[in-house]
Design an enzyme around this catalytic site. Structure first.
Site, PDB file in Angstrom:
ATOM      1  CB  SER A  50     -36.836 116.949 -37.872  1.00 19.13           C
ATOM      2  OG  SER A  50     -37.036 118.359 -37.900  1.00 19.13           O
ATOM      3  CB  ILE A  52     -37.194 119.683 -29.872  1.00 12.69           C
ATOM      4  CG1 ILE A  52     -35.769 119.777 -29.293  1.00 12.69           C
ATOM      5  CG2 ILE A  52     -38.222 119.906 -28.771  1.00 12.69           C
ATOM      6  CD1 ILE A  52     -35.439 121.133 -28.696  1.00 12.69           C
ATOM      7  CB  SER A 176     -34.122 129.742 -28.130  1.00 19.57           C
ATOM      8  OG  SER A 176     -32.720 129.908 -28.139  1.00 19.57           O
ATOM      9  CE1 TYR A 203     -35.120 130.055 -33.827  1.00 19.74           C
ATOM     10  CE2 TYR A 203     -33.558 130.239 -32.004  1.00 19.74           C
ATOM     11  CZ  TYR A 203     -34.568 129.563 -32.659  1.00 19.74           C
ATOM     12  OH  TYR A 203     -35.043 128.392 -32.127  1.00 19.74           O
ATOM     13  CE  LYS A 207     -37.612 130.056 -31.004  1.00 19.22           C
ATOM     14  NZ  LYS A 207     -38.869 129.288 -31.199  1.00 19.22           N
TER      15      LYS A 207
END
Length: 281
Positions: A50, A52, A176, A203, A207
Site C-alpha cells: 500500500s 508509498i 520522515s 515515530y 525515523k
C-alpha cells in the site's frame, strides 16, 4: 520537543513537504534519470502492499525489475501484487510474508532469502508503523521501536552479504520529515521514560534512529525512493546521505540542538547490535 523546533519544522513542512513543495522541486528533475531498464535486477521493498511502498514497487516493475514484496498481511499483499502486475505487465513479482515486529522471524527470513536467492541488488526499507499507545510485543519490545528500528536493522544487516555481492547494490531507507524534530536518544530506545507516551514523537524518534489536498500523493512521496533505487544519477552521490526531492538534504534543523556525538552514535549502534543478537537463530 522545543517550541523552536516545532515552529521551524512547521514552516519548513509547509514549504517543502506539501504537494506544492514537490511540484516546485520537480521542475528541476531530469526526467531521463528514471528512463532505466531494471531487467535482471532484484529489488526488495518492505511494506509494498500500500501507499508509498506499493508505488515504489509498481514503478520498478514497470521498468522490468524483479520485485520482492515484503508484507505483513497475506490478503492485502496478494491483492497489491495483482495490481502491480496489471499496471506493469510484469509477472516477476513475488510476495514474502513477514512481520518486522518479530525479530526472530526477521533473522530467519533474511537467512533463508540469502540461501535461496543468488542476488539482491536493492533493498528499500519502507515499512513502518505508528502506535499511539505504548504496547509491548510477545518479546517484551515496544512495537514502534521493534518494527521501525530493530526489525529494519536486522533485515538490512542480515541481507547485506547478498546485497554486497550483487552488481551496483543499494540500500534505501524511507524516512520522515518528523525525524528533524527529534534528537537521537540511545538511552531510551523503547520509550520507557516517555511520560505520557506519544506515538507521534515515538515515530519521529524511530525515523531519527533510521536515519489532505495539500499533502503529497503516494506517487509523489515515492519519487525520490524510486530515483534512489534505480537511477544511475543517484549513485554519483556518497553513501549514507539523507535525500529529499532527489537532492541531499540536511538531517538537522538549524540551531535545533538535535545533533549527537560520534560516541553517542556508536553507543546506539552497539546497543542495537547487542539487542539484535539476542534474537538470532
Amino acid at each position: 520537543m522545543s517550541l523552536y523546533r516545532n515552529t521551524v519544522w512547521f514552516f519548513k513542512g509547509l514549504k517543502e513537504f506539501t504537494k506544492n513543495g514537490f511540484l516546485s522541486a520537480s521542475k528541476m528533475f531530469k526526467e531521463d534519470d528514471l528512463e532505466v531498464d531494471c531487467s535482471g535486477r532484484h529489488y526488495m521493498i518492505t511494506g509494498a502492499n500500500s501507499g508509498i511502498g506499493k508505488c515504489i514497487a509498481t514503478e520498478i516493475a514497470k521498468r522490468g525489475g524483479t520485485v520482492h514484496m515484503v508484507c505483513r498481511n497475506p490478503s492485502s499483499a496478494e491483492e497489491a501484487k495483482q495490481d502491480i502486475i496489471d499496471a506493469s505487465n510484469n509477472s516477476n513479482i513475488f510476495v514474502h510474508i513477514l512481520d518486522l515486529s518479530k525479530p526472530r522471524d526477521v533473522h530467519k527470513f533474511a537467512q533463508d532469502f540469502c540461501k535461496n536467492n543468488e542476488s539482491l541488488h536493492v533493498l528499500v526499507n519502507n515499512a513502518g508503523c505508528m502506535f499511539n499507545i505504548r504496547e509491548l510485543t510477545e518479546d517484551n519490545l515496544e512495537k514502534n521501536f521493534v518494527t521501525n528500528t530493530l526489525g529494519t536493522y536486522i533485515l538490512t544487516t542480515q541481507l547485506l552479504p547478498l546485497i554486497k555481492q550483487s552488481e551496483k547494490p543499494r540500500v534505501v531507507t524511507v524516512s520522515s520529515g518528523g525525524m528533524l524534530v527529534q534528537k537521537l536518544d540511545y538511552t531510551d530506545m523503547q520509550f520507557e521514560k516517555m511520560k505520557p507516551f506519544d506515538g507521534t514523537l515515538a515515530y519521529a524518534q524511530n525515523k531519527r534512529q533510521q536515519l489532505k489536498d495539500k499533502l503529497r500523493t503516494p506517487d509523489e512521496g515515492a519519487d525520490t525512493a524510486v530515483w534512489l533505487a534505480v537511477s544511475p544519477a543517484a549513485v554519483q552521490h556518497p553513501a549514507g546521505l539523507f535525500f529529499q526531492d532527489r537532492n541531499p538534504a540536511p538531517t538537522h534543523l538549524p540551531l535545533a540542538s538535535t545533533k549527537v556525538t560520534t560516541k553517542e552514535k556508536e553507543e546506539f549502534m552497539t546497543a542495537l547490535e547487542e539487542l539484535s543478537k539476542k534474537f538470532a537463530g
